[in-house]
Scaffold this active site. Structure first.
Site: not given
Lengths: 550, 550
Positions: B180, B324, B434, B439
């Site tokens: 991430t 996550e 975003k 991202w």
């Protein structure tokens, strides 16, 4: 460890209480109808948890229930496991000796009992040696019981805080417990860990299981002492559905009224329940228009039942499971590519035990230890494994050896699997009789019969029955020169002392010899086959032989 | 231990291959359309597993993929984890430096790479220090790559046995992995254990998630390198659905054709994808009649999009999740008691991030550490816990401290919760942008900008954009006497060296001072608010700035 928080029941309660706080729990209780919201449910369940704490119940302690399906019983479903204790739902229809064994074996600390079942429990207590030593009782309602020294439930929880800080619980912690019929010897305990109940809830919530959502009104008629009413109180909570509980000894009229008045969309029970409703509907004007799905389990649903409900616009879903597997294994959803098949083909598929839900695996092993072909003809024993299938019996190492192998549960059900993957039970290796959804141990009955001096040999088998699906019939080889009528009445009297009325054989037949297998065991299969065409019909069993009316 | 067998992916593969052996996997691949059945899928996946064994991949080893959505990529989804190894899906759209860091950090042994992405991977390899040392490559197809030394996939699996004895795997075994965006510093790895993927699959299969059954045709447009395409390949397999994979760099025309030709019923992607399809449909005659549900995630779906799909008879379901958490958290199903509400109210609810699926719990903590009221107005940071929410980052103890507390994941999303329990994201504590579902780290960009000698201060924020949802804009405080045009072109040139084109700020604005918070930090909130009304519109971003077209 990257893995997430433990799988416990807590998030289901949290979700319902927070996202569906106004959705109702409706219940026919001993003291009238009860109706409250998830929000109040959570408050009362918190009060129960605080009361259990105060009573000294600790993590790992076992708490029994001896109850029908109602809202207070449902409060124990989350209240007991969510403080880390273990909910042990006792089947009140069992013979006293089994109840005594079970309470002793489980080491229950406290038992919640219904007013209507207090006499039955009191009789088991009165008869007991020390099996109930140190066990306290709470009776479900506001009044004391005249049969048992017991705190009324409402006094038990009264004045307790309506909030509870539900702890983190290890997913391996046992949360539930239920005993299954032993084919020989005593009932065997099955523990349900938090993870097993979590897994079972999620799996049954899927479209391949018994999906429930916030527009559903769910009424479990299957007793809450039968493997948590097939898990429905948990599944309905996870899905945010309205709950309806039919209360003590529900009659077909009660079922019909609740469906009409509460708008039930999903219900579940054994075939006997639905035969009763069908009969009632034939004589009364009942509005079943809200009902969408009827789950039938415990025994096979007759085709005529599926057809009758189809005519009402209600889908009958056949489900199969076992106490050892929390309990759902398969559900007979019609596969999408069978939607164009003719109605007879569809009925045939839907009449089978169904397709295994996601998360489980099975294989079918024939007598040579080989896996069978999926052709609907070859048969063998069904072996199952998965996250909600137990890997052992409670304190019964000798039973483990027979029923588990390499992580598989050997179900004892003899099945075929067709090309589409539908399982069908064709025989049962385990020697039990299923009457109105309840188990009767044939081996235990025949040992009791053979205890009579004038009996040289006896076999008890389940014979198909229209209303109760199966009823026990005893086949007796009498001693020399014994008078038939005397022996039959003596056997009957003897059995009455130790067993509930509904365990008594409907017929006692005299034969010359019990057929044996090659290894000298009683061949129940041969006897059953001989009797397969002689379905017992309504009327031959006294009404009060019904387990649900005992 | 009474608990059942471990929760792994194996039973999902078993179920599809056995109960739905003829159901299809259809894929737009680099070498044309591929179409085969679950039965053949299992055989090819077994061949892959045998090939991985032969290659020396062992339990716990990490295997990377650098691929679009196609059938071979799907084969790695079960083939890699089900031998006990770990599938690491690498995002090929990241800057080279991130890719190098990720492969090194994860210690990948082998990487499966698409032909079309081989040049990109080759460039990261060429630039690398020793991050790719000992890494082997397999290129997805029958041909070798001219950019990388890599075994063609078909040669890799050719001649291998089409059966594999899938082992019992511990449910705590990591099965998947995804990185991430870090707000500062390097991307953070999230490991998915077998249990997390099992739990996520079951939870998303429920009616409260994204239910899929054997009459569904499921097309994940969301990339398979984005948290396993939101888990859809697993969920569709568990449900026995037909799969459709849109292949490399799908254009709106490809999406439209696949929906029409394959009868897609459920698809999923970021808003950019659906805006593209809407545009295409406005110019072409597209039959969307089979389509039932479009899952929109990654960024908020504009109301106009929900309305447009409603007009086509397609339900837009908003979903929210995080890397996550495997990733699904909430889905914006309309509650049953809102079905009678007026359309505007319904749109408002459906436009929110939705209702938490069963199995998770959340709370929202305001700046005083108190839980907020569920009134749709108070706001705070969303904290989540549950079986498929990770409890730590991979080898990043310092990041753990900031993002986890008492078993909760602190999401960094600032939300309100309304009376019905719908979550709505109102701000983001984590400083990321975003763009088209991908991202961009604003902190990383502004550090790069501030590296220029003539910049005294700079902040980069995401500004709303019609097509890409957000685009980066840089706010620069220039040094004394700096010439504007020169500085802008120098900054742009500098950034181009290290970042993909789509990371480059759409605009570079000069300001006198970066607004600060009380503690002296850049107040992005103030800058964003100032720019909230100045939506960037189509045309200001060059077409090739699109992440999906890089």
């Amino acid at each position: 460890m990257p893995g997430g928080t433990d799988q416990t029941l807590r998030p289901f309660l949290w979700r319902a209480a927070n996202l569906y706080s106004d959705t109702e729990i409706v219940s026919r209780n001993h003291d009238g109808m009860q109706r409250y919201t998830y929000s109040e449910y959570e408050q009362r369940t918190s009060q129960l948890a605080n009361a259990l704490d105060e009573h000294g119940i600790e993590e790992g302690d076992r708490v029994g229930t001896f109850c029908w399906n109602h809202s207070r019983h449902f409060e124990t479903y989350f209240g007991v496991p969510s403080i880390g204790a273990q909910l042990h739902t006792i089947n009140p229809l069992l013979p006293d000796a089994h109840i005594q064994y079970i309470v002793d074996n489980a080491d229950d600390q406290l038992i919640f009992v219904d007013h209507s079942l207090a006499p039955k429990l009191a009789s088991a207590v009165a008869d007991a040696d020390d099996e109930f030593e140190g066990v306290d009782f709470v009776v479900m309602g506001s009044e004391e019981s005249e049969h048992l020294e017991a705190t009324p439930y409402e006094s038990f929880i009264e004045g307790q805080e309506t909030e509870y800080d539900w702890p983190d619980i290890d997913e391996e912690q046992p949360a539930g417990m239920c005993y299954t019929s032993g084919t020989t010897g005593n009932p065997k305990g099955v523990e349900y860990t938090q993870q097993m109940l979590w897994s079972h809830t999620m799996a049954t919530l899927t479209p391949q299981g018994i999906p429930m959502a916030d527009d559903d009104v769910v009424m479990p008629v299957v007793p809450m002492f039968h493997v948590n009413a097939w898990g429905m109180p948990f599944t309905a909570t996870a899905g945010g559905s309205k709950h309806v509980y039919p209360g003590p000894s529900p009659e077909p009229e009660d079922i019909a009224n609740l469906i009409e008045n509460e708008g039930v969309t999903i219900s579940a029970g054994v075939p006997t329940v639905w035969l009763g409703l069908m009969e009632y509907c034939s004589e009364h004007d009942v509005d079943l228009s809200t009902l969408e799905t009827v789950i039938v389990g415990g025994s096979a649903a007759p085709k005529s039942m599926i057809e009758w409900f189809d005519d009402q616009g209600v889908e009958v879903l056949h489900a199969w499971g076992m106490t050892e597997m929390s309990p759902i294994g398969s559900v007979s959803h019609l596969k999408s590519d069978l939607r164009d098949a003719d109605y007879e083909t569809q009925l045939e598929k839907r009449g089978k035990q169904g397709l295994m839900v996601p998360g489980l695996e099975f294989k079918v092993i024939d007598e040579n230890g080989e896996e069978i072909a999926w052709d609907g003809e070859e048969f063998g024993e069904l072996w199952i494994r998965g996250p909600w299938v137990t890997k052992e019996y409670f304190k019964r190492p000798e039973a483990n050896e027979a029923d588990f192998e390499d992580g598989w549960l050997k179900t004892g059900d003899v099945v075929t699997v067709d090309e589409d993957g539908y399982i069908q039970i064709v025989d049962r290796e385990k020697d039990v009789i299923k009457s109105g959804g309840e188990w009767i141990s044939s081996v235990e009955l025949e040992n009791a019969v053979m205890a009579h001096d004038d009996v040289s040999e006896a076999a008890v088998v389940g014979v198909p029955h229209e209303r109760w699906q199966e009823r026990p019939v005893a086949f007796v080889v009498p001693g020399e020169g014994v008078e038939r009528e005397t022996l039959v009445s003596e056997i009957t009297e003897m059995l009455k002392d130790d067993y509930p009325k509904w365990w008594l054989p409907d017929e006692i037949e005299f034969i010359e010899e019990v057929p044996k297998t090659a290894t000298g065991k009683f061949s129940k299969k041969d006897i059953r086959e001989e009797y397969a065409d002689q379905s017992l019909v309504e009327g031959q069993v006294p009404e009060d032989a019904a387990p649900d009316q005992d």
